[in-house]
Motif scaffolding. Structure first.
Motif, PDB file in Angstrom:
ATOM      1  N   ILE A 113       0.814  -1.449   0.001  1.00  0.00           N
ATOM      2  CA  ILE A 113      -0.056   0.132  -0.010  1.00  0.00           C
ATOM      3  C   ILE A 113       0.932   1.386  -0.098  1.00  0.00           C
ATOM      4  N   GLY A 114       2.204   1.069  -0.242  1.00  0.00           N
ATOM      5  CA  GLY A 114       3.169   2.372  -0.209  1.00  0.00           C
ATOM      6  C   GLY A 114       2.893   3.314  -1.279  1.00  0.00           C
ATOM      7  N   ASN A 115       2.451   2.577  -2.643  1.00  0.00           N
ATOM      8  CA  ASN A 115       2.252   3.498  -3.563  1.00  0.00           C
ATOM      9  C   ASN A 115       1.122   2.777  -4.501  1.00  0.00           C
ATOM     10  N   ALA A 116       0.240   3.440  -5.127  1.00  0.00           N
ATOM     11  CA  ALA A 116      -0.836   2.941  -6.151  1.00  0.00           C
ATOM     12  C   ALA A 116      -0.354   1.987  -6.980  1.00  0.00           C
ATOM     13  N   PRO A 117       0.786   2.006  -7.886  1.00  0.00           N
ATOM     14  CA  PRO A 117       1.052   1.087  -8.783  1.00  0.00           C
ATOM     15  C   PRO A 117       1.280  -0.212  -8.055  1.00  0.00           C
ATOM     16  N   ASN A 118       1.961  -0.008  -6.910  1.00  0.00           N
ATOM     17  CA  ASN A 118       2.236  -1.415  -6.065  1.00  0.00           C
ATOM     18  C   ASN A 118       0.937  -2.228  -6.070  1.00  0.00           C
ATOM     19  N   PHE A 119      -0.151  -1.707  -5.805  1.00  0.00           N
ATOM     20  CA  PHE A 119      -1.235  -2.519  -5.597  1.00  0.00           C
ATOM     21  C   PHE A 119      -1.880  -2.931  -7.019  1.00  0.00           C
ATOM     22  N   MET A 120      -1.754  -2.080  -8.040  1.00  0.00           N
ATOM     23  CA  MET A 120      -2.211  -2.357  -9.402  1.00  0.00           C
ATOM     24  C   MET A 120      -1.391  -3.623  -9.984  1.00  0.00           C
ATOM     25  N   THR A 121      -0.205  -3.534  -9.514  1.00  0.00           N
ATOM     26  CA  THR A 121       0.768  -4.429 -10.414  1.00  0.00           C
ATOM     27  C   THR A 121       0.308  -5.905  -9.565  1.00  0.00           C
ATOM     28  N   VAL A 122       0.157  -5.868  -8.365  1.00  0.00           N
ATOM     29  CA  VAL A 122      -0.126  -7.198  -7.643  1.00  0.00           C
ATOM     30  C   VAL A 122      -1.419  -7.588  -8.155  1.00  0.00           C
ATOM     31  N   ALA A 123      -2.488  -6.969  -8.514  1.00  0.00           N
ATOM     32  CA  ALA A 123      -3.722  -7.098  -8.919  1.00  0.00           C
ATOM     33  C   ALA A 123      -3.494  -7.762 -10.426  1.00  0.00           C
ATOM     34  N   ILE A 124      -2.987  -7.257 -11.120  1.00  0.00           N
ATOM     35  CA  ILE A 124      -2.479  -7.666 -12.484  1.00  0.00           C
ATOM     36  C   ILE A 124      -1.906  -8.936 -12.674  1.00  0.00           C
ATOM     37  N   CYS A 125      -0.886  -8.919 -11.932  1.00  0.00           N
ATOM     38  CA  CYS A 125      -0.077 -10.285 -11.596  1.00  0.00           C
ATOM     39  C   CYS A 125      -1.106 -11.422 -11.186  1.00  0.00           C
ATOM     40  N   ASN A 126      -1.859 -11.262 -10.034  1.00  0.00           N
ATOM     41  CA  ASN A 126      -2.730 -12.296  -9.533  1.00  0.00           C
ATOM     42  C   ASN A 126      -3.857 -12.550 -10.696  1.00  0.00           C
ATOM     43  N   GLU A 127      -4.343 -11.507 -11.223  1.00  0.00           N
ATOM     44  CA  GLU A 127      -5.296 -11.782 -12.420  1.00  0.00           C
ATOM     45  C   GLU A 127      -4.714 -12.677 -13.773  1.00  0.00           C
ATOM     46  N   ARG A 128      -3.514 -12.702 -13.707  1.00  0.00           N
ATOM     47  CA  ARG A 128      -2.663 -13.306 -14.538  1.00  0.00           C
ATOM     48  C   ARG A 128      -2.347 -14.684 -14.238  1.00  0.00           C
ATOM     49  N   GLY A 129      -2.527 -15.294 -13.074  1.00  0.00           N
ATOM     50  CA  GLY A 129      -2.193 -16.362 -12.449  1.00  0.00           C
ATOM     51  C   GLY A 129      -0.930 -16.572 -11.657  1.00  0.00           C
ATOM     52  N   ILE A 130      -0.360 -15.288 -11.536  1.00  0.00           N
ATOM     53  CA  ILE A 130       0.970 -15.422 -10.773  1.00  0.00           C
ATOM     54  C   ILE A 130       0.824 -14.943  -9.392  1.00  0.00           C
ATOM     55  N   LYS A 131       0.960 -15.870  -8.472  1.00  0.00           N
ATOM     56  CA  LYS A 131       0.696 -15.846  -6.978  1.00  0.00           C
ATOM     57  C   LYS A 131       1.596 -15.253  -6.318  1.00  0.00           C
ATOM     58  N   MET A 132       1.377 -13.906  -6.099  1.00  0.00           N
ATOM     59  CA  MET A 132       2.400 -12.894  -5.440  1.00  0.00           C
ATOM     60  C   MET A 132       2.200 -13.358  -3.947  1.00  0.00           C
ATOM     61  N   PRO A 133       3.419 -12.635  -3.223  1.00  0.00           N
ATOM     62  CA  PRO A 133       3.544 -13.079  -1.535  1.00  0.00           C
ATOM     63  C   PRO A 133       2.310 -12.293  -1.032  1.00  0.00           C
ATOM     64  N   SER A 134       1.969 -12.817   0.156  1.00  0.00           N
ATOM     65  CA  SER A 134       0.993 -12.087   1.040  1.00  0.00           C
ATOM     66  C   SER A 134       1.419 -10.753   1.383  1.00  0.00           C
ATOM     67  N   PHE A 135       0.678 -10.023   2.032  1.00  0.00           N
ATOM     68  CA  PHE A 135       1.051  -8.605   2.507  1.00  0.00           C
ATOM     69  C   PHE A 135       2.218  -8.804   3.313  1.00  0.00           C
ATOM     70  N   PHE A 136       2.503  -9.610   4.305  1.00  0.00           N
ATOM     71  CA  PHE A 136       3.487  -9.717   5.208  1.00  0.00           C
ATOM     72  C   PHE A 136       4.660 -10.420   4.394  1.00  0.00           C
ATOM     73  N   GLY A 137       4.098 -11.169   3.640  1.00  0.00           N
ATOM     74  CA  GLY A 137       5.248 -11.978   3.163  1.00  0.00           C
ATOM     75  C   GLY A 137       6.204 -10.978   1.910  1.00  0.00           C
ATOM     76  N   TYR A 138       5.501 -10.181   1.580  1.00  0.00           N
ATOM     77  CA  TYR A 138       6.228  -9.253   0.511  1.00  0.00           C
ATOM     78  C   TYR A 138       7.140  -8.223   1.649  1.00  0.00           C
ATOM     79  N   ILE A 139       6.614  -7.936   2.668  1.00  0.00           N
ATOM     80  CA  ILE A 139       7.363  -6.932   3.555  1.00  0.00           C
ATOM     81  C   ILE A 139       8.607  -7.773   3.703  1.00  0.00           C
ATOM     82  N   VAL A 140       8.606  -9.218   3.944  1.00  0.00           N
ATOM     83  CA  VAL A 140       9.766  -9.766   4.260  1.00  0.00           C
ATOM     84  C   VAL A 140      10.796  -9.633   3.198  1.00  0.00           C
ATOM     85  N   TRP A 141      10.290  -9.697   1.989  1.00  0.00           N
ATOM     86  CA  TRP A 141      11.237  -9.646   0.811  1.00  0.00           C
ATOM     87  C   TRP A 141      11.809  -8.068   0.811  1.00  0.00           C
TER      88      TRP A 141
END
Length: 496
Positions: free
Chosen positions: A450-478
């Motif tokens: 949620i740090g920047n709008a394109p972050n969420f948009m990128t995640v949404a597009i990836c998930n929509e295309r079948g790419i399983k992105m990390p969870s909220f906290f999983g991403y923060i670990v990265w």
């Protein structure tokens, strides 16, 4: 950062081939804004309402904001079905948990004024901007036989980091995310590529110009010269991007070798390079020009509604965004958008969630603005040394960490004012402090989804295309593992 979208009118859906469940009308937002502005004459009491004194607020007022963040973090993990179907309702629930108590304690007029102010001044214009970029960039289809080899992926991330300074992080992210997904379509291990895409293209890349990221544009409007950021942040930008690109290349080379070992083969079909929907490149340039015009031109004409000041140039800018987005919908073929796998779902998700975030952030920002008199006084005190000088390290980390979870534009503004708010002084003797605030607000938008709008948009597009992105906290670990050591080095090299 956030924005709420209504369903696209029937004629628009029919004209552009959008699924009825996905249509979104940017124009509706403009109408809502206009209606709200026109209503001011019927609500004079609201226009006279006083603001909320952040010095009187306790930390308890931040509970709704914490609630919506925790919902974003935990619901997709533990109740994905409920979240997928009801995340908009959950966002509204937390918004009401903030707005209703404000109305009870401070009166309906004050609460209404605060909510309307943040929606009209921040939420709707930003949604129009991001939505326009989403529509226009989504109409550009880059054809070609791109294969997600490490060198190709790294080159695309580097290109995105450069383009982010000219078309904004949102524009660059929406332009390149689909070609990058296509290039890596047949790879098994690819999630790290899109994590670094968020790091570089959606955030750090846009550090050199006011066009790159909203905080820098705010600074430009406050009097920071257009080329100051490029002059002072070029070296930190180069070092940060070089480190992240090098780390990515090493990780992707390792992952690619494993993919090859598991049987990955280069697709045999070759496609000639080409660009469909080229008209959108001109429309994208029009959006950039609109931003520049609104920054350089001062009409001196202001409209005052609901206690909110609307400058003529800002209204003209938003109007141009709407016109350019409409032109993109009119002149881009359905086939081009289908080739891009274009859908309205990502911007819908951003709009609904950030609607709740923007309302819940009202008391949090009021407490920040109160400075040493507010509930966050211990945090604010960290930026000032015992001798009264500024602690640039704390300016960098506090601006950054708050930007990672709050809207980075008002966070930038709060710390800009905390540093004195005089652009002449900050560009001169206070240059390191302004660098710290600028780098923190832009760089650390990459720390969370949620740090920047394109972050969420990128995640949404990836998930929509079948790419399983990390969870909220999983991403923060990265982000913590990779970004924090890099940022610590930037602090030591350029801010101490």
């Amino acid at each position: 950062m956030d924005r709420t979208f209504q369903r696209t009118p029937f004629l628009i859906r029919r004209s552009f081939g959008c699924d009825r469940s996905m249509g979104v009308s940017i124009v509706t937002l403009s109408i809502v804004r206009s209606v709200a502005v026109a209503a001011a004459s019927l609500l004079p009491a609201v226009a006279m309402a006083g603001g909320i004194d952040g010095a009187q607020l306790s930390v308890a007022w931040a509970v709704p904001f914490a609630g919506i963040l925790l919902s974003i973090a935990f619901f997709p993990l533990f109740a994905p079905h409920i979240w997928h179907h009801h995340f908009g309702k959950i966002a509204v629930f937390w918004a009401l948990c903030c707005a209703v108590p404000l109305g009870v304690v401070y009166g309906l007029n004050t609460a209404f004024n605060e909510v309307v102010h943040i929606l009209l001044v921040d939420y709707i214009p930003f949604i129009i901007f991001v939505g326009s970029l989403f529509i226009v960039a989504g109409g550009i289809h880059i054809r070609g036989s791109f294969v997600g080899r490490p060198i190709v992926n790294t080159a695309m991330l580097a290109l995105g980091a450069v383009l982010a300074n000219f078309m904004g992080t949102t524009g660059a992210a929406m332009l390149l995310i689909r070609p990058l997904i296509g290039a890596n379509e047949n790879r098994t291990r690819k999630v790290h590529t899109f994590i670094f895409f968020i790091f570089l293209v959606a955030n750090v890349g846009g550090s050199l110009t006011p066009l790159g990221d909203p905080p820098l544009f705010l600074g430009f409007l406050k009097g920071v010269s257009f080329f100051w950021t490029a002059e002072h942040l070029l070296l930190p930008w180069l070092v940060t991007c070089s480190i992240l690109l090098a780390v990515y290349f090493l990780i992707d080379s390792f992952m690619f070798a494993r993919d090859v070992k598991d049987g990955f083969k280069t697709p045999e079909e070759k496609k000639a390079f080409g660009i469909d929907g080229g008209i959108n490149i001109l429309l994208l340039a029009g959006i950039v020009a609109s931003v520049l015009i609104s920054g350089f031109w001062r009409s001196g004409v202001e409209l005052h509604f609901l206690g909110v000041h609307f400058s003529l140039e800002s209204l003209l800018r938003d109007g141009l965004f709407l016109m350019l987005a409409t032109a993109s919908l009119l002149f881009t073929t359905r086939e081009t958008r289908e080739a891009n796998h274009f859908s309205w779902d990502p911007i819908l998700e951003v709009g609904k969630l950030f609607f709740g975030i923007f309302i819940c952030i009202v008391p949090v920002l009021a407490m920040l603005r109160a400075g040493m008199d507010g509930a966050f006084a211990p945090v604010v005190a960290l930026v000032t040394n015992a001798d009264g000088s500024f602690n640039n390290t704390f300016f960098f980390w506090l601006t950054g960490l708050l930007s990672a979870f709050l809207d980075n534009a008002p966070t930038y503004l709060a710390f800009f004012n905390l540093a004195g708010g005089d652009p002449t002084i900050l560009m001169g003797e206070g240059a390191k402090t302004l660098m710290a605030i600028s780098m923190g607000s832009v760089f650390m938008g990459a720390v969370s989804y949620i740090g920047n709008a394109p972050n969420f948009m990128t995640v949404a597009i990836c998930n929509e295309r079948g790419i399983k992105m990390p969870s909220f906290f999983g991403y923060i670990v990265w982000s913590v593992a990779i970004l924090f050591p890099t940022f610590l080095l930037m602090d030591m090299l350029f801010l101490v």
